[in-house]
Design a protein around this motif. Structure first.
Motif, PDB file in Angstrom:
ATOM      1  N   SER A  89       0.833  -1.204   0.000  1.00 18.54           N
ATOM      2  CA  SER A  89       0.000   0.000   0.000  1.00 18.54           C
ATOM      3  C   SER A  89       0.868   1.256   0.000  1.00 18.54           C
ATOM      4  CB  SER A  89      -0.937  -0.019   1.206  1.00 18.54           C
ATOM      5  OG  SER A  89      -1.733   1.122   1.218  1.00 18.54           O
ATOM      6  N   ALA A  90       1.908   1.259   0.799  1.00 17.44           N
ATOM      7  CA  ALA A  90       2.817   2.406   0.838  1.00 17.44           C
ATOM      8  C   ALA A  90       3.501   2.594  -0.513  1.00 17.44           C
ATOM      9  CB  ALA A  90       3.856   2.230   1.945  1.00 17.44           C
ATOM     10  N   VAL A  91       3.964   1.506  -1.091  1.00 16.50           N
ATOM     11  CA  VAL A  91       4.637   1.598  -2.391  1.00 16.50           C
ATOM     12  C   VAL A  91       3.644   2.013  -3.474  1.00 16.50           C
ATOM     13  CG1 VAL A  91       5.848   0.278  -4.179  1.00 16.50           C
ATOM     14  CG2 VAL A  91       6.520   0.058  -1.768  1.00 16.50           C
ATOM     15  N   LEU A  92       2.424   1.501  -3.421  1.00 16.76           N
ATOM     16  CA  LEU A  92       1.416   1.881  -4.403  1.00 16.76           C
ATOM     17  C   LEU A  92       1.166   3.391  -4.368  1.00 16.76           C
ATOM     18  CD1 LEU A  92      -0.718   1.131  -6.523  1.00 16.76           C
ATOM     19  CD2 LEU A  92      -2.324   0.840  -4.619  1.00 16.76           C
ATOM     20  N   ARG A  93       1.013   3.939  -3.188  1.00 16.75           N
ATOM     21  CA  ARG A  93       0.822   5.399  -3.081  1.00 16.75           C
ATOM     22  C   ARG A  93       2.002   6.140  -3.698  1.00 16.75           C
ATOM     23  NH1 ARG A  93      -1.811   7.376   2.579  1.00 16.75           N
ATOM     24  NH2 ARG A  93      -3.574   5.951   2.606  1.00 16.75           N
ATOM     25  N   HIS A  94       3.200   5.641  -3.424  1.00 14.60           N
ATOM     26  CA  HIS A  94       4.397   6.272  -3.969  1.00 14.60           C
ATOM     27  C   HIS A  94       4.401   6.185  -5.499  1.00 14.60           C
ATOM     28  CE1 HIS A  94       8.522   7.546  -4.427  1.00 14.60           C
ATOM     29  NE2 HIS A  94       8.769   6.433  -5.100  1.00 14.60           N
ATOM     30  N   LEU A  95       4.131   4.996  -6.022  1.00 12.94           N
ATOM     31  CA  LEU A  95       4.135   4.816  -7.474  1.00 12.94           C
ATOM     32  C   LEU A  95       3.103   5.729  -8.140  1.00 12.94           C
ATOM     33  CD1 LEU A  95       4.468   0.933  -7.802  1.00 12.94           C
ATOM     34  CD2 LEU A  95       6.287   2.660  -7.974  1.00 12.94           C
ATOM     35  N   ASP A  96       1.915   5.798  -7.559  1.00 11.84           N
ATOM     36  CA  ASP A  96       0.873   6.651  -8.134  1.00 11.84           C
ATOM     37  C   ASP A  96       1.282   8.119  -8.117  1.00 11.84           C
ATOM     38  OD1 ASP A  96      -0.804   4.527  -8.767  1.00 11.84           O
ATOM     39  OD2 ASP A  96      -2.137   4.832  -7.049  1.00 11.84           O
ATOM     40  N   ARG A  97       1.872   8.551  -7.027  1.00 11.50           N
ATOM     41  CA  ARG A  97       2.306   9.948  -6.920  1.00 11.50           C
ATOM     42  C   ARG A  97       3.390  10.260  -7.944  1.00 11.50           C
ATOM     43  NH1 ARG A  97       6.460  12.269  -4.612  1.00 11.50           N
ATOM     44  NH2 ARG A  97       7.065  10.408  -3.474  1.00 11.50           N
ATOM     45  N   ARG A  98       4.386   9.394  -8.007  1.00 13.37           N
ATOM     46  CA  ARG A  98       5.507   9.634  -8.929  1.00 13.37           C
ATOM     47  C   ARG A  98       5.073   9.517 -10.388  1.00 13.37           C
ATOM     48  NH1 ARG A  98      10.185  11.694  -8.804  1.00 13.37           N
ATOM     49  NH2 ARG A  98      11.353   9.892  -9.477  1.00 13.37           N
ATOM     50  N   ALA A  99       4.259   8.508 -10.690  1.00 16.91           N
ATOM     51  CA  ALA A  99       3.797   8.330 -12.070  1.00 16.91           C
ATOM     52  C   ALA A  99       2.950   9.518 -12.516  1.00 16.91           C
ATOM     53  CB  ALA A  99       3.024   7.023 -12.212  1.00 16.91           C
ATOM     54  N   ALA A 100       2.116  10.027 -11.627  1.00 21.00           N
ATOM     55  CA  ALA A 100       1.297  11.199 -11.967  1.00 21.00           C
ATOM     56  C   ALA A 100       2.188  12.389 -12.327  1.00 21.00           C
ATOM     57  CB  ALA A 100       0.372  11.549 -10.807  1.00 21.00           C
ATOM     58  N   ASP A 101       3.295  12.537 -11.617  1.00 17.31           N
ATOM     59  CA  ASP A 101       4.223  13.631 -11.901  1.00 17.31           C
ATOM     60  C   ASP A 101       5.041  13.390 -13.170  1.00 17.31           C
ATOM     61  OD1 ASP A 101       3.419  14.961  -9.602  1.00 17.31           O
ATOM     62  OD2 ASP A 101       5.136  14.294  -8.415  1.00 17.31           O
ATOM     63  N   LEU A 102       5.467  12.139 -13.378  1.00 19.44           N
ATOM     64  CA  LEU A 102       6.425  11.839 -14.440  1.00 19.44           C
ATOM     65  C   LEU A 102       5.812  11.446 -15.780  1.00 19.44           C
ATOM     66  CD1 LEU A 102       9.034   9.724 -12.427  1.00 19.44           C
ATOM     67  CD2 LEU A 102       9.333  12.061 -13.285  1.00 19.44           C
ATOM     68  N   HIS A 103       4.587  10.928 -15.800  1.00 22.84           N
ATOM     69  CA  HIS A 103       4.085  10.323 -17.033  1.00 22.84           C
ATOM     70  C   HIS A 103       4.069  11.232 -18.260  1.00 22.84           C
ATOM     71  CE1 HIS A 103       0.038  11.996 -16.209  1.00 22.84           C
ATOM     72  NE2 HIS A 103      -0.170  11.802 -17.488  1.00 22.84           N
ATOM     73  N   PRO A 104       3.897  12.541 -18.122  1.00 21.37           N
ATOM     74  CA  PRO A 104       3.898  13.349 -19.344  1.00 21.37           C
ATOM     75  C   PRO A 104       5.284  13.523 -19.982  1.00 21.37           C
ATOM     76  CG  PRO A 104       2.746  14.492 -17.553  1.00 21.37           C
ATOM     77  CD  PRO A 104       3.481  13.341 -16.957  1.00 21.37           C
ATOM     78  N   GLY A 105       6.337  13.286 -19.222  1.00 21.73           N
ATOM     79  CA  GLY A 105       7.675  13.601 -19.722  1.00 21.73           C
ATOM     80  C   GLY A 105       8.506  12.384 -20.078  1.00 21.73           C
ATOM     81  N   PRO A 106       9.668  12.639 -20.669  1.00 22.38           N
ATOM     82  CA  PRO A 106      10.535  11.558 -21.121  1.00 22.38           C
ATOM     83  C   PRO A 106      11.181  10.759 -19.982  1.00 22.38           C
ATOM     84  CG  PRO A 106      11.593  13.684 -21.470  1.00 22.38           C
ATOM     85  CD  PRO A 106      10.193  13.958 -21.009  1.00 22.38           C
ATOM     86  N   ALA A 107      11.274  11.309 -18.800  1.00 17.69           N
ATOM     87  CA  ALA A 107      11.892  10.597 -17.672  1.00 17.69           C
ATOM     88  C   ALA A 107      11.044   9.407 -17.221  1.00 17.69           C
ATOM     89  CB  ALA A 107      12.124  11.551 -16.500  1.00 17.69           C
ATOM     90  N   TYR A 108       9.784   9.395 -17.615  1.00 16.46           N
ATOM     91  CA  TYR A 108       8.878   8.333 -17.169  1.00 16.46           C
ATOM     92  C   TYR A 108       9.369   6.944 -17.560  1.00 16.46           C
ATOM     93  CZ  TYR A 108       4.995   5.207 -16.672  1.00 16.46           C
ATOM     94  OH  TYR A 108       4.232   4.126 -16.327  1.00 16.46           O
ATOM     95  N   GLU A 109       9.801   6.771 -18.782  1.00 21.27           N
ATOM     96  CA  GLU A 109      10.170   5.435 -19.289  1.00 21.27           C
ATOM     97  C   GLU A 109      11.243   4.768 -18.433  1.00 21.27           C
ATOM     98  OE1 GLU A 109       8.789   3.600 -21.671  1.00 21.27           O
ATOM     99  OE2 GLU A 109       7.332   5.151 -22.191  1.00 21.27           O
ATOM    100  N   GLU A 110      12.323   5.474 -18.195  1.00 17.83           N
ATOM    101  CA  GLU A 110      13.417   4.911 -17.400  1.00 17.83           C
ATOM    102  C   GLU A 110      12.955   4.650 -15.963  1.00 17.83           C
ATOM    103  OE1 GLU A 110      17.904   6.127 -15.960  1.00 17.83           O
ATOM    104  OE2 GLU A 110      17.134   6.973 -17.840  1.00 17.83           O
ATOM    105  N   TRP A 111      12.193   5.585 -15.399  1.00 17.02           N
ATOM    106  CA  TRP A 111      11.671   5.413 -14.051  1.00 17.02           C
ATOM    107  C   TRP A 111      10.776   4.188 -13.974  1.00 17.02           C
ATOM    108  CZ3 TRP A 111       6.570   5.471 -12.419  1.00 17.02           C
ATOM    109  CH2 TRP A 111       6.389   5.428 -11.026  1.00 17.02           C
ATOM    110  N   ALA A 112       9.862   4.032 -14.917  1.00 16.83           N
ATOM    111  CA  ALA A 112       8.935   2.894 -14.902  1.00 16.83           C
ATOM    112  C   ALA A 112       9.691   1.572 -15.015  1.00 16.83           C
ATOM    113  CB  ALA A 112       7.912   3.027 -16.025  1.00 16.83           C
ATOM    114  N   GLN A 113      10.725   1.535 -15.808  1.00 17.44           N
ATOM    115  CA  GLN A 113      11.527   0.314 -15.921  1.00 17.44           C
ATOM    116  C   GLN A 113      12.205  -0.012 -14.590  1.00 17.44           C
ATOM    117  OE1 GLN A 113      14.159   0.956 -19.239  1.00 17.44           O
ATOM    118  NE2 GLN A 113      12.492   0.886 -20.723  1.00 17.44           N
ATOM    119  N   ALA A 114      12.773   0.997 -13.948  1.00 11.36           N
ATOM    120  CA  ALA A 114      13.433   0.774 -12.655  1.00 11.36           C
ATOM    121  C   ALA A 114      12.430   0.323 -11.600  1.00 11.36           C
ATOM    122  CB  ALA A 114      14.144   2.050 -12.203  1.00 11.36           C
ATOM    123  N   MET A 115      11.251   0.936 -11.587  1.00 16.64           N
ATOM    124  CA  MET A 115      10.237   0.553 -10.593  1.00 16.64           C
ATOM    125  C   MET A 115       9.677  -0.837 -10.883  1.00 16.64           C
ATOM    126  SD  MET A 115      10.158   2.852  -8.313  1.00 16.64           S
ATOM    127  CE  MET A 115      11.906   3.065  -8.650  1.00 16.64           C
TER     128      MET A 115
END
Length: 155
Positions: free
Chosen positions: A49-75
Motif C-alpha cells: 500500500s505504501a509503495v502503491l501510493r508512492h508509485l501513483d504519486r511519482r507516475a502522476a508527476d512523471l508520465h507526461p515527460g521523457p523521464a517516465y520510461e526509465e523510471w517505470a523500468q526501474a520501478m
C-alpha cells in the motif's frame, strides 16, 4: 536512518507513515532500492500500500515527460515479485500512451482495471473515451465517459 533500515516499530501504522515519508523524500538514485526495501516489511499488505501510493504519486508527476520510461523500468524491476504493483505500473504506461496519443491498443484498455478505465474515461483522448462510453467495464465508467463526451459536444 539510511535506505537499508526498515523501521522496527511493531505498529504497522507507524511503519506505514515512516515508509511514506521516506519514499516521499528519497533521492532519485536511491528510489528503486528503497522501494525494494519497503517491500520487505513483514506486513506485506501495508508495504504494498505504501509503495502503491508512492508509485501513483511519482507516475502522476512523471508520465507526461521523457523521464517516465526509465523510471517505470526501474520501478518494475523493484516490484517484480509483486504482481499488483507491476500491473499498476503497466497501467500507468498505458495511461501515458493514451494521454499522450502514443500507440496503444483498445483491447489493452478494455482489459485494464476499473482504476485505469475510470481515470481514462474522464481524460482528453476522444477515441479512448468513446470506447469506454460503449464498452467500459462498469456502468459508472460508461456513464463517466458518456458525460465527458456530452460535455465536449456542448462546448
Amino acid at each position: 536512518m539510511n535506505v537499508h533500515d526498515i523501521p522496527q516499530n511493531p505498529d504497522e501504522h507507524v511503519r506505514f507513515a515512516v515508509h511514506l515519508d521516506r519514499l516521499r523524500h528519497v533521492a532519485d538514485p536511491d528510489e528503486a532500492e528503497l522501494v525494494s526495501r519497503v517491500l520487505t516489511d513483514p506486513d506485506r499488505t501495508m508495504a504494498q500500500s505504501a509503495v502503491l501510493r508512492h508509485l501513483d504519486r511519482r507516475a502522476a508527476d512523471l508520465h507526461p515527460g521523457p523521464a517516465y520510461e526509465e523510471w517505470a523500468q526501474a520501478m518494475t524491476r523493484a516490484t517484480i515479485d509483486h504482481p499488483f504493483l507491476t500491473r499498476r505500473l503497466q497501467e500507468w504506461s498505458l495511461f501515458r500512451a493514451v494521454t499522450l496519443k502514443l500507440p496503444w491498443r483498445p483491447d489493452d484498455l478494455l482489459a485494464s482495471s476499473d482504476w485505469l478505465q475510470s481515470k481514462t474515461a474522464v481524460g482528453t483522448n476522444t477515441e479512448a473515451v468513446e470506447i469506454l462510453a460503449e464498452l467500459g467495464r462498469t456502468k459508472r465508467i460508461r456513464n463517466a465517459a458518456r458525460n465527458g463526451l456530452n460535455h465536449r459536444s456542448e462546448s
